[in-house]
Write an enzyme that holds these catalytic residues in place. Structure first.
Site, mmCIF file in Angstrom:
data_model
loop_
_atom_site.group_PDB
_atom_site.id
_atom_site.type_symbol
_atom_site.label_atom_id
_atom_site.label_comp_id
_atom_site.label_asym_id
_atom_site.label_seq_id
_atom_site.Cartn_x
_atom_site.Cartn_y
_atom_site.Cartn_z
ATOM 1 C CB CYS A 112 -7.911 -3.364 1.046
ATOM 2 S SG CYS A 112 -6.282 -4.034 1.326
ATOM 3 C CB THR A 171 -0.932 -0.003 1.233
ATOM 4 O OG1 THR A 171 -1.779 -1.157 1.152
ATOM 5 C CG2 THR A 171 -1.792 1.256 1.292
ATOM 6 C CB SER A 202 3.284 -6.759 0.052
ATOM 7 O OG SER A 202 2.977 -6.813 1.417
ATOM 8 C CB ALA A 203 7.423 -9.537 3.036
ATOM 9 C CG HIS A 204 1.411 -9.457 4.211
ATOM 10 N ND1 HIS A 204 0.098 -9.842 4.116
ATOM 11 C CD2 HIS A 204 1.462 -8.177 3.767
ATOM 12 C CE1 HIS A 204 -0.624 -8.824 3.639
ATOM 13 N NE2 HIS A 204 0.185 -7.803 3.415
ATOM 14 C CB THR A 230 15.098 3.610 12.028
ATOM 15 O OG1 THR A 230 15.570 4.827 12.599
ATOM 16 C CG2 THR A 230 16.011 2.463 12.425
ATOM 17 C CD GLN A 245 -2.388 -11.019 -4.172
ATOM 18 O OE1 GLN A 245 -1.865 -12.138 -4.056
ATOM 19 N NE2 GLN A 245 -3.034 -10.446 -3.167
HETATM 20 N N1 PMP Z 1 -1.874 -4.657 -4.091
HETATM 21 C C1 PMP Z 1 -2.466 -5.845 -4.234
HETATM 22 C C2 PMP Z 1 -2.735 -6.384 -5.606
HETATM 23 C C3 PMP Z 1 -2.859 -6.563 -3.091
HETATM 24 O O1 PMP Z 1 -3.472 -7.750 -3.237
HETATM 25 C C4 PMP Z 1 -2.588 -6.023 -1.819
HETATM 26 C C5 PMP Z 1 -2.979 -6.766 -0.556
HETATM 27 N N2 PMP Z 1 -4.362 -7.013 -0.434
HETATM 28 C C6 PMP Z 1 -1.960 -4.779 -1.730
HETATM 29 C C7 PMP Z 1 -1.602 -4.138 -2.895
HETATM 30 C C8 PMP Z 1 -1.657 -4.141 -0.404
HETATM 31 O O2 PMP Z 1 -0.579 -4.782 0.219
HETATM 32 P P1 PMP Z 1 -0.157 -4.493 1.737
HETATM 33 O O3 PMP Z 1 -1.051 -5.318 2.578
HETATM 34 O O4 PMP Z 1 1.271 -4.932 1.808
HETATM 35 O O5 PMP Z 1 -0.295 -3.043 1.980
#
Ligand code: PMP
Length: 384
Positions: free
Chosen positions: A327, A72, A195-197, A233, A175
């Protein structure tokens, strides 16, 4: 009853190896990477090693990696940072994640003109249509790599070739990274978010890749870290975790992909036989025309069944899934992605997203399909 987690596009569990890689940087090697002393220098070395490893896996240079708190933030940094001052023209796909769509909406409220490129019924942007939409004042084009709701892989390389450097190009690859091979420079984009998660790394870290020489206006000020692009940091342990998760994903990429494909085939076959009629929303993976979608994402409609009721009852039956992007969950608004694809109301209102991970077993997926079939049948026959 054990819950079977089929919401891996929302987030994934951390791999034990990733946790082990991070732990020392939260305890013994805790230094601030900006400190000049030995404790700080140790942390700096770990941070820069992580940056280099990430860059190497993604076909980028180490200095092109900017750590952020996630995708994000990376999307916001790119979109606000690349487009300059209004007036000007922005182009995007209509199927972007809210972390791209909402900044674009704000930029358009602030004086930019925004146009959306059409997508077809499979959720794919038609690359040649870019030429019809480009204007002399186009500043930025934003198209994602893999869609979060359908898995549809967008034709990024044909789009950047068509653009030929006339405007900046941002790609949200959240994704796709860790699931399929991605090469930053080969895509021809200026910036790319990850994004790592989403691939078994820690929450709270992602990155923006910024092509060398491209100017980016920061969103935050107050430090010299990361060349001032993203001061503050750096979270060394999280960066090490990101690098480790990506390393595992890239080393095991082929095996993971083959396994997830098998899971997908079994899952869909069971639903097709026992929960008919179903509609697969997104690229048709039976067409033998190369990889059109990420196999991890399965968007299926169960006509006659309301998606909100299905979601609730699947939760009770021990299947965690989603009606769309995490989201925007809770909003119960129709999916803008399926809407842009022209999916009929009855199909759209019964759409469910199941997203897979290589950690799932064939037994998990068969049991999940069994529970889904049971709930779908009971809802169709008004038994719940
Ligand atoms: N872009 C896409 C295509 C996503 O699927 C997501 C996560 N739902 C995000 C951005 C946002 O990622 P983050 O949770 O790391 O902010």
């Amino acid at each position: 009853m054990d819950c079977i987690y089929l919401d891996n596009n929302a987030t994934t569990p951390l791999l034990p190896a990733v946790w082990e890689s991070m732990r020392p940087y939260l305890t013994e090697t805790f230094g601030n990477p900006a400190s000049a002393h030995a404790v700080g220098r140790q942390a700096r070395r770990a941070l820069e090693d992580a940056r280099e490893a990430i860059a190497a896996h993604l076909g980028a240079a180490a200095e092109e990696v900017i750590f952020t708190s996630g995708a994000t933030e990376a999307n916001n940094l790119a979109l606000f940072g690349l487009c300059g001052e209004p007036p000007g023209h922005l182009l995007a796909s209509p199927i972007e994640h809210p972390s791209v769509a909402e900044p674009l909406r704000q930029l358009s409220a602030g004086g930019f003109a925004l146009d959306l490129l059409p997508v077809d019924g499979h959720g794919l942007v038609h690359a040649p249509s870019l030429a019809e939409h480009l204007r002399p004042d186009t500043r930025l084009v934003a198209v994602m790599l893999a869609n979060h709701e359908t898995g549809a892989l967008q034709p990024i390389r044909p789009l950047t070739e068509g653009l030929a450097g006339r405007a900046r190009f941002h790609c949200d690859a959240t994704q796709a990274i860790g699931k399929i091979p991605v090469h930053f420079h080969d895509l021809g984009v200026d910036t790319l978010a990850l994004s790592a998660h989403k691939f078994h790394g820690p929450k709270g870290i992602g990155a923006l890749l910024l092509r060398r020489g491209v100017k980016l206006r920061p969103r935050t000020w107050g430090g010299h870290q990361q060349h001032g692009h993203r001061p503050g940091t750096e979270p060394v342990a999280l960066a090490v975790g990101l690098a480790c998760a990506l390393d595992c994903a890239c080393r095991e990429m082929n095996d993971r992909l083959a396994h997830v494909r098998r899971l997908r085939e079994h899952f869909l076959a069971q639903l097709q036989v026992h929960a008919a009629p179903i509609v697969l929303n997104g690229p048709d993976d039976r067409r033998d025309t190369g990889l059109l979608g990420i196999p991890h994402t399965i968007n299926v409609s169960f006509p006659g069944v309301r998606a909100d009721l299905l979601l609730m009852n699947l939760d009770l039956a021990g299947v965690a899934c989603s009606t769309g992007s995490a989201c925007s969950s809770g909003s119960l608004l129709p999916s803008p992605v399926l809407q842009a694809m022209g999916v009929a109301d009855a199909v759209r209102n019964s759409a469910m997203r199941f997203s897979l991970s290589p950690l799932l077993t064939l037994h998990d997926i068969e049991e999940a399909a069994r529970r889904i079939v049971d709930v779908v049948r009971r809802l169709r026959f008004r038994l719940i």
